[in-house]
Design an enzyme around this catalytic site. Structure first.
Site, mmCIF file in Angstrom:
data_model
loop_
_atom_site.group_PDB
_atom_site.id
_atom_site.type_symbol
_atom_site.label_atom_id
_atom_site.label_comp_id
_atom_site.label_asym_id
_atom_site.label_seq_id
_atom_site.Cartn_x
_atom_site.Cartn_y
_atom_site.Cartn_z
ATOM 1 N N SER A 263 0.841 -1.193 0.000
ATOM 2 C CA SER A 263 0.000 0.000 0.000
ATOM 3 C C SER A 263 0.876 1.243 0.000
ATOM 4 C CB SER A 263 -0.885 0.004 1.244
ATOM 5 O OG SER A 263 -0.090 0.304 2.379
ATOM 6 N N LYS A 264 0.232 2.366 -0.250
ATOM 7 C CA LYS A 264 0.957 3.631 -0.261
ATOM 8 C C LYS A 264 1.596 3.884 1.111
ATOM 9 C CE LYS A 264 0.019 8.552 -0.885
ATOM 10 N NZ LYS A 264 1.304 8.882 -0.276
#
Ligand code: GLU
Length: 522
Positions: A263-264
């Site tokens: 994920s970011k």
């Protein structure tokens, strides 16, 4: 039976923001596959969900692929004769196919409002709109034709749902996962079309377009595997099974550490980008870092991503785009997720950077120097690159640990190279290297060395010239001036070979720095 057909693949992002690095890998695999088979790669924009549309996302995606050297043969901004390639421009086309399913009784119109659906969900545990419940709902299966027509004439909003026949085994023949089968009873009657915006949903538009654009293979992320059985049923419903694309669902990209998908936030925490280019969020103004702006080379990013979830076997890891095209093999992609080893990405960048001649480092290095207020010449800058590119830097990672690594970005050079361009202003007597190497006798010794160097004229102030002269003096006197000399010219325990450094600085600057050190450190 599917017959041999021209390879046509597509990358079909929704313009909902910057392209995630996993999407880049999907596009890359499509590109490799298309090139290997002499086929076509299509760029389609799936923008049927207007609520999630983000301005600028489409241009961003195009720019990212341009930077990476992933070329499309047709599609949005590339042209081609299967267009338009933006789904929002294909409304009429979809409408026709929705009507076809309605006419054939393979889909039906449903008027249930969100409130009615909510009530039902509260009433029935694990409610699903399907064969077991559809006859309790407000739709064209339970209302008369007249009622349906009247509701539509009255402007009531509706959706079109796919009528899934329960109790069937649906098989997805996946090139990576083999036969994936599920029972149709677990599927719900998916919405294919919404009257509110007169647009189809992802599922219908995706299938219709793949069919009309003559897509032969659907290569996409694992997150789409759950949709695949529905897609197979849609191909059947349209009577297109003979030309149904082959599926390949790519392994997920996993977090560098721990469980779950990348994920970011992992990127923010550990300090690596998850987007190809820097992204400026038009709504919040927030900036997310990108591989390009962080100083990655596109070839390195391509090589790194290509090996996340696939590898050709063998020892060789540095593979050019042409080699990747030759070797790529969908059947060798892994079924299980691929850990996103961003440190490996840094290693790839180091490898690719080293393969570039110093002249190619110069523009970015020059830019860096200018930001520091330093003007130099391309020749000088290339010399510094040559001297320093194999050095190791120390850095602190996002978790505060001190680490070392090879020079992996051009920006790594600056902290190591300052002294080439800027003379030490003060000499830090507390510096470990200075303390240890500036001795009682150093000033005297450096004074003598200045005498030795003065005998050389500017033209003789080369690595060889210096070496002959200084070594002769050392032999005759037993002097070992290296570390004290380094203190003078660098002010610290870093830098290249002293002859290289002195010849780079030139006679005047070398002697000036030495005189200054003698004065300051006395
Ligand atoms: N629009 C989908 C996406 O954003 C495409 C999925 C597919 O390739 O079928 O990834």
């Amino acid at each position: 039976m599917t017959k041999e057909r021209r390879v046509r693949v597509r990358f079909a992002p929704s313009p909902t923001g910057p392209l995630h690095i996993g999407g880049v890998r999907t596009a890359l695999y499509n590109y490799l596959f298309a090139r290997q088979h002499g086929g076509d790669l299509i760029f389609r924009i799936e923008d049927t969900d207007s609520t999630r549309f983000v301005p600028g996302a489409e241009d961003y995606i195009i720019e990212a692929f341009r930077w990476l050297g992933i070329q499309f043969d047709e599609g949005v901004s590339f042209g081609g004769n299967h267009g338009p390639y933006r789904q929002s421009e294909r409304r009429e086309i979809y409408k026709k196919y929705v009507d076809q399913l309605l006419d054939e009784g393979k889909a039906y119109i449903a008027f249930d409002t969100p409130e009615e659906l909510d009530t039902k969900r509260k009433e029935v545990e694990n409610f699903q709109y399907d064969a077991s419940t559809r006859l309790q709902m407000r739709n064209s299966l339970t209302l008369s034709k007249e009622e349906v027509d009247a509701l539509i004439a009255d402007g009531q909003q509706y959706v079109v749902r796919f009528k899934i026949e329960p109790g069937r085994d649906v098989h997805v023949d996946d090139l990576i996962r083999g036969d994936v089968s599920i029972n149709s009873s677990i599927l719900d009657d998916k919405v294919l079309y919404k009257s509110a915006d007169q647009l189809p949903t992802y599922h219908l538009a995706n299938i219709v377009d793949d069919h009309l654009m003559e897509v032969s293979h659907v290569i996409r992320g694992e997150e789409w595997l759950p949709s695949a059985p529905l897609h197979v049923l849609l191909y059947e419903a349209f009577g297109w099974t003979d030309t149904m694309p082959r599926f390949a669902h790519l392994p997920l990209l996993l977090k560098p550490v721990g469980n779950g998908k990348l994920s970011k936030r992992d990127g923010d925490k550990l300090g690596f980008p998850v987007f190809p280019l820097e992204w400026h969020d038009p709504q919040t103004g927030a900036v997310s870092s990108g591989y390009r702006e962080q100083g990655y080379l596109p070839e390195a990013v391509v090589n790194f991503l290509a090996l996340l979830g696939w590898n050709p076997g063998g020892e060789q890891e540095i593979l050019s785009m042409d080699e990747l095209i030759k070797l790529f093999d969908l059947s060798k992609c892994s079924k299980s997720g691929a850990r996103f080893d961003y440190v490996k990405g840094i290693w790839f960048n180091h490898q690719y950077l080293l393969r570039k001649p110093a002249e190619e480092w110069v523009p970015a290095f020059d830019q860096l120097l200018r930001e520091q207020g330093i003007e130099s010449t391309p020749e000088k800058e290339a010399q510094v690159v040559e001297m320093m590119k194999l050095k190791v830097i120390e850095y602190t990672d996002n978790e505060g640990n001190k680490k070392k690594r090879n020079i992996s970005f051009i920006s790594d050079l600056w902290p190591l190279c300052r002294f080439f361009f800027v003379a030490p202003e003060t000499y830090d007597k507390e510096d470990k290297f200075v303390r240890k190497n500036w001795k009682e006798t150093s000033a005297q010794e450096m004074d003598e060395l200045i005498g030795v160097l003065s005998a050389l004229d500017d033209k003789e102030f080369t690595v060889e010239g210096l070496k002959d002269m200084v070594e002769a003096w050392c032999e005759a006197t037993g002097r070992k001036p290296w570390n004290a000399w380094r203190v003078c010219l660098v002010g610290a325990g870093q830098g290249p070979d002293m002859y290289e450094l002195a010849s780079f600085l030139g006679k005047a600057e070398t002697i000036q720095r030495m005189e200054r050190a003698i004065k300051e450190l006395k």
